[in-house]
Design a protein around this motif. Structure first.
Motif, short mmCIF file in Angstrom:
data_model
loop_
_atom_site.label_atom_id
_atom_site.label_comp_id
_atom_site.label_asym_id
_atom_site.label_seq_id
_atom_site.Cartn_x
_atom_site.Cartn_y
_atom_site.Cartn_z
N ALA A 1 -25.35 31.92 -5.09
CA ALA A 1 -25.95 32.28 -3.81
C ALA A 1 -25.61 31.25 -2.73
CB ALA A 1 -27.46 32.42 -3.95
N LEU A 2 -25.63 29.97 -3.10
CA LEU A 2 -25.33 28.94 -2.11
C LEU A 2 -23.85 28.94 -1.75
CD1 LEU A 2 -26.39 26.70 -0.34
CD2 LEU A 2 -26.13 25.10 -2.25
N ARG A 3 -22.99 29.27 -2.70
CA ARG A 3 -21.57 29.37 -2.39
C ARG A 3 -21.34 30.45 -1.33
NH1 ARG A 3 -17.33 27.24 -4.86
NH2 ARG A 3 -18.51 26.75 -6.75
N ASP A 4 -22.02 31.58 -1.48
CA ASP A 4 -21.91 32.66 -0.49
C ASP A 4 -22.53 32.23 0.85
OD1 ASP A 4 -20.68 34.27 -2.38
OD2 ASP A 4 -22.52 35.34 -2.91
N PHE A 5 -23.69 31.59 0.78
CA PHE A 5 -24.41 31.15 1.99
C PHE A 5 -23.55 30.16 2.79
CE2 PHE A 5 -27.71 28.79 4.30
CZ PHE A 5 -28.60 29.79 4.66
N ALA A 6 -22.82 29.32 2.09
CA ALA A 6 -22.03 28.27 2.73
C ALA A 6 -20.83 28.79 3.50
CB ALA A 6 -21.56 27.26 1.68
N GLN A 7 -20.48 30.05 3.31
CA GLN A 7 -19.33 30.60 4.05
C GLN A 7 -19.54 30.52 5.56
OE1 GLN A 7 -16.41 31.59 2.90
NE2 GLN A 7 -16.94 31.24 0.75
N ARG A 8 -20.79 30.55 5.99
CA ARG A 8 -21.09 30.48 7.42
C ARG A 8 -20.67 29.15 8.04
NH1 ARG A 8 -27.33 31.38 7.43
NH2 ARG A 8 -26.68 32.67 5.65
N TRP A 9 -20.48 28.13 7.20
CA TRP A 9 -20.13 26.80 7.71
C TRP A 9 -18.64 26.52 7.70
CZ3 TRP A 9 -24.13 25.47 3.59
CH2 TRP A 9 -25.43 25.72 4.08
N SER A 10 -17.84 27.47 7.23
CA SER A 10 -16.38 27.30 7.24
C SER A 10 -15.89 27.31 8.69
CB SER A 10 -15.74 28.44 6.45
OG SER A 10 -14.36 28.29 6.37
N PRO A 11 -14.98 26.41 9.07
CA PRO A 11 -14.09 25.56 8.26
C PRO A 11 -14.56 24.12 8.10
CG PRO A 11 -13.30 25.58 10.51
CD PRO A 11 -14.57 26.40 10.50
N TRP A 12 -15.88 23.88 8.19
CA TRP A 12 -16.40 22.52 8.09
C TRP A 12 -17.45 22.42 6.99
CZ3 TRP A 12 -13.99 18.59 10.31
CH2 TRP A 12 -13.24 18.80 11.46
N ARG A 13 -17.19 23.05 5.86
CA ARG A 13 -18.21 23.06 4.81
C ARG A 13 -18.49 21.67 4.23
NH1 ARG A 13 -16.23 28.07 1.18
NH2 ARG A 13 -14.23 27.39 2.06
N SER A 14 -17.50 20.81 4.18
CA SER A 14 -17.77 19.48 3.63
C SER A 14 -18.64 18.65 4.57
CB SER A 14 -16.46 18.74 3.32
OG SER A 14 -15.81 18.32 4.49
N VAL A 15 -18.57 18.91 5.87
CA VAL A 15 -19.47 18.25 6.81
C VAL A 15 -20.88 18.84 6.68
CG1 VAL A 15 -19.94 17.72 9.23
CG2 VAL A 15 -17.59 17.66 8.37
N ALA A 16 -20.96 20.14 6.47
CA ALA A 16 -22.26 20.76 6.22
C ALA A 16 -22.91 20.15 4.98
CB ALA A 16 -22.11 22.27 6.06
N ALA A 17 -22.10 19.88 3.97
CA ALA A 17 -22.63 19.23 2.77
C ALA A 17 -23.18 17.85 3.09
CB ALA A 17 -21.55 19.12 1.70
N ARG A 18 -22.47 17.09 3.91
CA ARG A 18 -22.96 15.77 4.32
C ARG A 18 -24.30 15.89 5.04
NH1 ARG A 18 -17.38 15.34 4.26
NH2 ARG A 18 -16.43 13.27 3.95
#
Length: 210
Positions: free
Chosen positions: A177-194
């Motif tokens: 579910a979180l992998r799908d949810f994280a699509q909204r943060w592309s192309p900066w998903r690693s910054v969203a993780a931070r």
């Protein structure tokens, strides 16, 4: 095909944070609360993954102590580890399974230079072929050792809990579910993780104050 944006310094992280804040009000709220984000970049190569193996299921202090002993014994290069044995590595602090994983990694023949030019999915696919290297470790390697800007690690419990708290979710999201949810943060998903890691740490600190 391009490997995408590579994070090389604090300015890249700040750019990604600004992009996320402009498009996601919850991310903007978190950023106001946690302040500047850490860069968190590390060197790539065999030592980075050996360090990750050391850190599995132990505290940061314990992992650092084990890696320091490996360094002192000259056991942080693939040739030396590949020629070693389980009992020698155990004497330096690794558990029996981790000693086997370290030797398997050393004997895997990974072309770490080639990984730098591979797509992230191909990087993770190559790394998880090695015993002891799971998808979380592979994604963290892509994020911090290769500097990939658009990779996420949804299996991370702190990211799951951080997302639950920031977005007022009814329960901690599953990895899928979180992998799908994280699509909204592309192309900066690693910054969203931070941001989520920082937000999670901040919330836990506030809970402690209460």
């Amino acid at each position: 095909m391009s490997v995408g944006r590579i994070i090389k310094g604090d300015a890249c992280v700040a750019e990604g944070a600004a992009w996320l804040a402009a498009r996601d009000t919850r991310m903007a709220t978190a950023l106001r609360q946690v302040g500047p984000l850490p860069l968190r970049l590390k060197h790539d190569g065999f030592p980075a993954l050996l360090s990750a193996i050391c850190g599995q299921q132990v505290s940061v202090a314990s992992a650092n102590a084990i890696y320091t002993r490996l360094e002192a014994a000259g056991m942080t290069a693939p040739a030396e580890v590949a020629a070693s044995d389980v009992e020698t590595l155990r004497s330096l602090g690794l558990s029996r399974p981790k000693a086997r994983y370290a030797i398997a990694l050393a004997q895997a023949g990974i072309d770490f230079d080639a990984l730098r030019g591979m797509m992230t999915d191909d990087v993770t696919a190559r790394l998880v072929q090695v015993p002891g290297i799971g998808i979380w470790t592979a994604e963290i390697y892509a994020m911090f050792s290769l500097g990939r800007a658009d990779v996420f690690a949804p299996g991370d419990l702190a990211l799951q809990e951080g997302a639950r708290m920031l977005y007022d979710l009814p329960a901690r999201p599953t990895e899928r579910a979180l992998r799908d949810f994280a699509q909204r943060w592309s192309p900066w998903r690693s910054v969203a993780a931070r941001i989520l890691w920082a937000y999670y740490a901040d919330q836990k600190k506030r809970e402690g104050i209460r």
